[in-house]
Design a protein around this motif. Structure first.
Motif, PDB file in Angstrom:
ATOM      1  N   GLN A  76       0.771  -1.144   0.004  1.00 18.45           N
ATOM      2  CA  GLN A  76      -0.313  -0.094   0.123  1.00 18.45           C
ATOM      3  C   GLN A  76       0.804   1.259  -0.011  1.00 18.45           C
ATOM      4  OE1 GLN A  76      -3.156  -1.927   2.792  1.00 18.45           O
ATOM      5  NE2 GLN A  76      -3.605   0.000   2.500  1.00 18.45           N
ATOM      6  N   GLY A  77       1.885   1.172   0.634  1.00 15.19           N
ATOM      7  CA  GLY A  77       2.848   2.337   0.669  1.00 15.19           C
ATOM      8  C   GLY A  77       3.247   2.575  -0.784  1.00 15.19           C
ATOM      9  N   ILE A  78       3.797   1.563  -1.449  1.00 18.00           N
ATOM     10  CA  ILE A  78       4.212   1.920  -2.910  1.00 18.00           C
ATOM     11  C   ILE A  78       3.019   2.370  -3.520  1.00 18.00           C
ATOM     12  CG2 ILE A  78       5.246   0.889  -4.914  1.00 18.00           C
ATOM     13  CD1 ILE A  78       6.936  -0.864  -2.920  1.00 18.00           C
ATOM     14  N   THR A  79       2.019   1.799  -3.686  1.00 21.13           N
ATOM     15  CA  THR A  79       1.022   2.087  -4.736  1.00 21.13           C
ATOM     16  C   THR A  79       0.201   3.213  -4.238  1.00 21.13           C
ATOM     17  OG1 THR A  79      -0.573   0.454  -3.402  1.00 21.13           O
ATOM     18  CG2 THR A  79       0.691  -0.169  -5.326  1.00 21.13           C
ATOM     19  N   MET A  80       0.246   3.904  -3.068  1.00 21.29           N
ATOM     20  CA  MET A  80      -0.297   5.048  -2.729  1.00 21.29           C
ATOM     21  C   MET A  80      -0.047   6.319  -3.548  1.00 21.29           C
ATOM     22  SD  MET A  80      -2.189   6.155  -0.137  1.00 21.29           S
ATOM     23  CE  MET A  80      -1.778   5.896   1.696  1.00 21.29           C
ATOM     24  N   LYS A  81       1.151   6.530  -3.839  1.00 18.37           N
ATOM     25  CA  LYS A  81       1.273   7.671  -4.756  1.00 18.37           C
ATOM     26  C   LYS A  81       0.548   7.589  -6.024  1.00 18.37           C
ATOM     27  CE  LYS A  81       5.210  10.976  -4.835  1.00 18.37           C
ATOM     28  NZ  LYS A  81       6.519  11.012  -5.037  1.00 18.37           N
ATOM     29  N   PRO A  82       0.691   6.538  -6.682  1.00 22.16           N
ATOM     30  CA  PRO A  82       0.130   6.330  -8.008  1.00 22.16           C
ATOM     31  C   PRO A  82      -1.197   6.338  -7.767  1.00 22.16           C
ATOM     32  CG  PRO A  82       1.998   4.696  -7.846  1.00 22.16           C
ATOM     33  CD  PRO A  82       1.743   5.454  -6.368  1.00 22.16           C
ATOM     34  N   LEU A  83      -1.788   5.812  -6.963  1.00 33.63           N
ATOM     35  CA  LEU A  83      -3.317   5.776  -6.885  1.00 33.63           C
ATOM     36  C   LEU A  83      -3.762   7.218  -6.744  1.00 33.63           C
ATOM     37  CD1 LEU A  83      -5.818   3.970  -6.268  1.00 33.63           C
ATOM     38  CD2 LEU A  83      -5.337   4.586  -3.865  1.00 33.63           C
ATOM     39  N   VAL A  84      -3.079   7.976  -5.832  1.00 33.33           N
ATOM     40  CA  VAL A  84      -3.538   9.401  -5.656  1.00 33.33           C
ATOM     41  C   VAL A  84      -3.486   9.965  -7.049  1.00 33.33           C
ATOM     42  CG1 VAL A  84      -2.920  11.588  -4.583  1.00 33.33           C
ATOM     43  CG2 VAL A  84      -3.049   9.695  -3.328  1.00 33.33           C
TER      44      VAL A  84
END
Lengths: 769, 211
Positions: free
Chosen positions: A469-477
């Motif tokens: 979730q940490g890695i994908t948080m930024k792309p998700l946002v």
């Protein structure tokens, strides 16, 4: 590139050698049981025995006394290793912007754990609950509390509490019950577990972890409301977690049969006691700290120490009384920040801030590294596909459901609804971390037969949330963000316009009063101003606290200095004790913005290539919308925003002053203000400052300043002193004036002079609303 | 809502005001409270000093200009009606309003917003932003480090880019040649004009900033 690999290799070799040495050293010698004192490492190895001495003939010039230094050595070594790991992680900024630092540290932990395991065939170093809860966690939370943006926090307190309390209970219940249901359904095979144990597991895995949240949100810059929601929730949910954990732990010990309504009611009551009790302990310690710093004028060199010690004591006290320790230390930090920042010397404040960051960062690094290391321990690994996968699924899904449900309810009462994107980020950002691991490691193996399963599951959950979730948080946002129209290069006019519009909006917000007149808030504010500040702050701190005051202080200083120079030249001033006396200091006058700076910078700029766009980019004032008050674990805020604000403020005051003077005197830039005794000249060299001012429209009445000034005298004090002298004028043509005379440090020259800086506004001006 | 009604009755011509500006009664009450809070001496009028007492405005580079915008030329005080009328410029645009050329432009339409902004620049109200006026605005919005020559160059280039009829000034028509969306920025976004509630925070859309 080469440098990086070198460092990396160096790090690992260094470590391996040390471990080898340690291991070889400890393998020899008799068993001495476990360490009496908790160290950073929970070593399972025996201590090296002592007895070498008896059989040696003659004096040994050098002896290898490993056992002598073992515990502190290992601790220091591990801190060093953690620091080096952080250094290795931060070598490549591209990497850290994609993968959050916490994930990388965990990976390093895995590697190190692998090395140790390879060397030892067992995991000698793990993250033990004692070490974690007593030595690693408190400083992280204290850091969070001390740097907490109070206004934001308290104005969103309602929502935060809803998420923290109701949200956590919801998570705990749903995860626990969900797992129980699936167990009953046979999805997990045959494990020795019961409903209560499921509920306990649910309660410890439900809590959002502050350490992990900060670590991830560092990289993803979200708006401040969202941030404070998640962050506040992660801090306050400890109250709930502690209660649930203890209650279910007690229930498990009691056995299912003993639970009746009384016990449940006791459980509910204990929640309130724990939560409020913990907060109360924190507040008491905050009061203690504030009072203490009020009296530490003579021992400024060790002032900072008090903060940390008392903060830690608040944590331990709450822990001792079985209250929520995290809540205690958080509220300690929150409540004391204002007073200690005012009371302590500037250098002490800086020290506290830096040391706080160092400790917090260091602890966080160690925590994550050890989270990685602790995984490489086959002894604790139990794999149960059903349990693990279902846990992951449930915490994820139920978190989303919970957040959306609660937000839907909250939005009915909030003025500013939380949007869909915010809710998604909030749900997705509910990371679990070391606190959950610490709690699960504390379980008693005899009561919880499946402890290892729970530990494994917890570790996997932590890794999943922190890393994936940490890695994908930024792309998700980024993906969720509404796509704007293609950004074309803006013309100069458009850029200026945009910025003007921003400033306009901010101004209109201020005029229309964004924060409504909230009765309770006003009452609290008044109470706080009158009583608390009087009680907890040093008198000198109280007076210099006023923001506007400080600005005028600086304005005055500059003008006073130039006046003194002029006066000295003309020998016009007589020493006068019984009227208006201003003592100047010459050291320490460094106004944060020099109003005449542009003159000095002329030569520097001339040779540069002129680029209007670049200039605009660099030098347009940013305006309040863009001053983001960001809590950051690793960066202390720079003062750029403050400087800008001060600069604007000074310019505005100047221009108002100018227009007032020209209005009053009927003479364009009037330089002389006649007073009772002395003349004052104010050379204005500013850059043709705003001739426009609404204050020009004030119809000048005929009363000059002379004779309308009543002055009060404040006795000059010895030593370091800064206070205000208020000169109230009687009404001059409907315009009340207030003059601030700032009385600073006594100077040897004993020059007296009068400085009049008429300030605009009514008497409320000085209150700094 | 008893307090709302009682407050409303204190304001003269409140119906007409609501009609003209489009504020709801709750908004008007809220603004009235604010007006009274600013009007410390209870004269029923605001003077520049009352605005000046809002010290956050002093930290705004164009704060004083905004204050000036509340005062019509020649007037020295602002009564409640003018206060509300000026603030009405910042209400959200009514998207559903039918385009009726015979009716006067409502206060919060895009054009009115832009006109308001234009007036901030154009102090002498001649319908054009002259070079000197632009310079003044730039001066107040740029840091002190920027020299006079640099300021003048920026002003010159800006006029060059924006000035289509080459009269060395920016007229309102040239000023409004902005993408329609930009004018919408002059909308107070959340909650300022809303009725008093428990929370008053602004939210912006989540945006991932680059470091």
């Amino acid at each position: 590139m080469a440098c990086r690999t070198c460092l990396w290799l160096l790090g690992t070799t260094f470590f391996t050698c040390t471990v080898r040495l340690v291991v070889e050293g400890t393998e020899v010698g008799a068993t001495q049981g476990s360490h009496p004192e908790p160290g950073v490492v929970g070593s399972n190895h025996s201590q090296a025995g002592g007895g070498h001495g008896s059989s040696i003939s003659g004096i040994q010039i050098v002896t290898f006394k490993w056992h002598h230094v073992e515990a502190p050595y290992l601790i220091a070594l591990w801190i060093l290793v953690a620091g080096v790991s952080k250094m290795v992680v931060e070598l490549n900024h591209n990497l850290t912007s994609v993968i959050p630092e916490s994930a990388l540290l965990i990976i390093i932990g895995w590697i190190l754990g692998g090395i140790i395991y390879g060397a030892d065939k067992m995991q000698t170093f793990t993250l033990t609950p004692t070490v974690f809860f007593f030595y690693l966690l408190p400083q992280v939370i204290l850091d969070a509390g001390y740097f907490m943006p109070n206004k934001l926090f308290f104005s969103n307190m309602g929502a935060i509490l809803v998420y923290a309390v109701i949200g956590t209970c919801w998570n705990a219940a749903t995860v626990g019950l969900g797992l129980w249901g699936c167990w009953l359904g046979g999805a997990m095979g045959d494990i020795d577990i019961g409903l209560l144990q499921f509920l306990l597991f649910g309660s410890l895995i439900a809590a959002v972890d502050p350490v992990a949240v900060i670590a991830v949100f560092e990289e993803v810059h979200v708006n401040e409301v969202l941030f404070i929601m998640v962050f506040g929730e992660s801090l306050l949910n400890d109250g709930v977690t502690v209660v649930l954990f203890n209650v279910f732990d007690a229930f498990v010990s009691l056995g299912g049969a003993e639970i009746d309504a009384v016990e449940i009611i006791k459980g509910i009551i204990s929640f309130f006691v724990v939560a409020f009790g913990g907060s109360l302990v924190g507040i008491i310690f905050a009061l203690l700290i504030s009072l203490l710093t009020r009296c530490t004028k003579n021992i400024q060199i060790i002032e900072p120490g008090f903060i940390f010690i008392l903060g830690y004591l608040s944590y331990l006290t709450a822990e001792m009384l079985s209250l929520s320790a995290i809540l205690s230390i958080v509220f300690c930090g929150i409540c004391c920040q204002k007073y200690i920042n005012a009371n302590m010397d500037e250098r002490s404040v800086t020290t506290v801030r830096y040391v706080m960051k160092v400790l917090a960062n260091g602890s966080e690094t160690i925590i994550f590294v050890f989270l990685g290391i602790s995984a490489i321990d086959p002894a604790v690994w139990v794999w149960n596909t059903g349990f693990i996968l279902l846990t992951l699924l449930f915490i994820f899904v139920f978190r989303f459901i919970g957040v959306f449900l609660l937000t839907w309810i909250l939005n009915k009462y909030r003025l500013v609804p939380l949007e869909f994107i915010d809710q998604v980020v909030m749900s997705y950002g509910g990371l679990r971390g070391a606190v959950a691991y610490g709690l699960v490691a504390m379980l008693d193996e005899n009561k919880f037969k499946e402890k290892n399963l729970m530990v494994s599951t917890t570790l996997i959950v932590v890794y999943f949330t922190v890393m994936l979730q940490g890695i994908t948080m930024k792309p998700l946002v980024t993906w969720l963000k509404v796509k704007r129209a293609a950004v074309t290069e803006l013309t100069l006019a458009e850029k200026i316009q945009n910025r003007t519009f921003d400033h306009m909006l901010v101004a209109i917000e201020d005029i229309s009063g964004q924060i409504g007149h909230n009765y309770m808030r006003d009452k609290w504010h008044n109470f706080e101003e009158r009583w608390l500040c009087w009680f907890l702050m040093k008198p000198s701190a109280r007076k210099s606290r006023d923001y506007i005051f400080n600005i005028f202080h600086q304005l005055n200083l500059k003008d006073a200095m130039s006046y003194v120079k002029e006066v000295r030249a003309t020998h016009k001033v007589r020493e006068s004790h019984d009227n208006l006396i201003l003592y100047l200091q010459t050291q320490d006058i460094v106004p944060s913005v020099c109003l005449d700076m542009h003159e000095q910078d002329l030569t520097m700029r001339e040779s540069e290539d002129f680029n209007a766009h670049h200039l605009l980019q660099q030098h347009l004032y940013r305006g309040r919308k863009q001053h983001r008050h960001r809590y950051s674990r690793s960066h202390l805020e720079t003062n750029r925003d403050e400087n800008e604000v001060q600069e604007i403020f000074q310019r505005t005051m100047r221009s108002r002053l100018e227009s007032f003077k020209s209005a009053k005197m009927g003479v364009a830039p009037a330089k002389k203000i006649q007073t009772k005794h002395q003349k004052k000249d104010k050379p204005q060299k500013v850059r043709g400052e705003g001739t426009f001012s609404p204050f020009l429209h004030v119809r000048p009445h005929s009363h000059p300043l002379i004779g309308n000034v009543m002055c009060m005298l404040i006795k000059p004090f010895r030593g370091r002193f800064s206070s205000a002298l208020f000169i109230q004028s009687s009404k001059c043509g409907g315009v009340k004036m207030e003059c601030h005379l700032v009385n600073i440090q006594k100077q040897k020259s004993r020059l007296g002079l009068l400085l009049l800086i008429p300030a605009f506004g009514t008497s409320t001006f000085k209150k700094g609303k | 809502m008893g307090s709302t009604n009682s407050t409303l009755s204190k304001i003269p011509n409140v119906e007409e005001l609501m009609q003209e500006t489009g504020f709801t009664p709750a908004h008007i009450v809220r603004l009235y409270d604010r007006f009274e809070a600013l009007d410390k001496e209870k004269t029923g009028h605001l003077r520049p000093q009352d605005f000046g007492a809002i010290n956050r405005l002093a930290m705004n580079p164009i704060g004083d200009r905004i204050i000036g915008a509340f005062f019509s030329p020649g007037q020295e005080t602002v009564d409640f009606h003018s206060f509300v009328r000026t603030l009405a410029h910042f209400r959200p645009v009514d998207k559903k309003r039918p385009k009726d050329p015979s009716m006067p432009e409502p206060v919060n339409s895009r054009t009115s917003k832009l006109k308001f902004a234009f007036q901030l620049y154009d102090q002498d109200k001649d319908g054009k932003i002259s070079r000197a006026e632009l310079l003044q605005v730039l001066r107040s919005m740029l840091e002190m480090q920027v020299t006079e020559e640099q300021l003048e160059s920026i002003a010159d280039r800006t006029i060059q880019e924006a000035d289509l009829d080459k009269d060395d000034a920016i007229s309102f028509e040239e000023f409004r040649k902005v993408p329609p969306a930009r004018a919408l920025r002059l909308t107070y976004q959340h909650g300022a004009f809303a009725a008093q509630g428990t929370q008053n925070t602004k939210t912006c859309k989540v945006h991932a900033h680059r470091k």
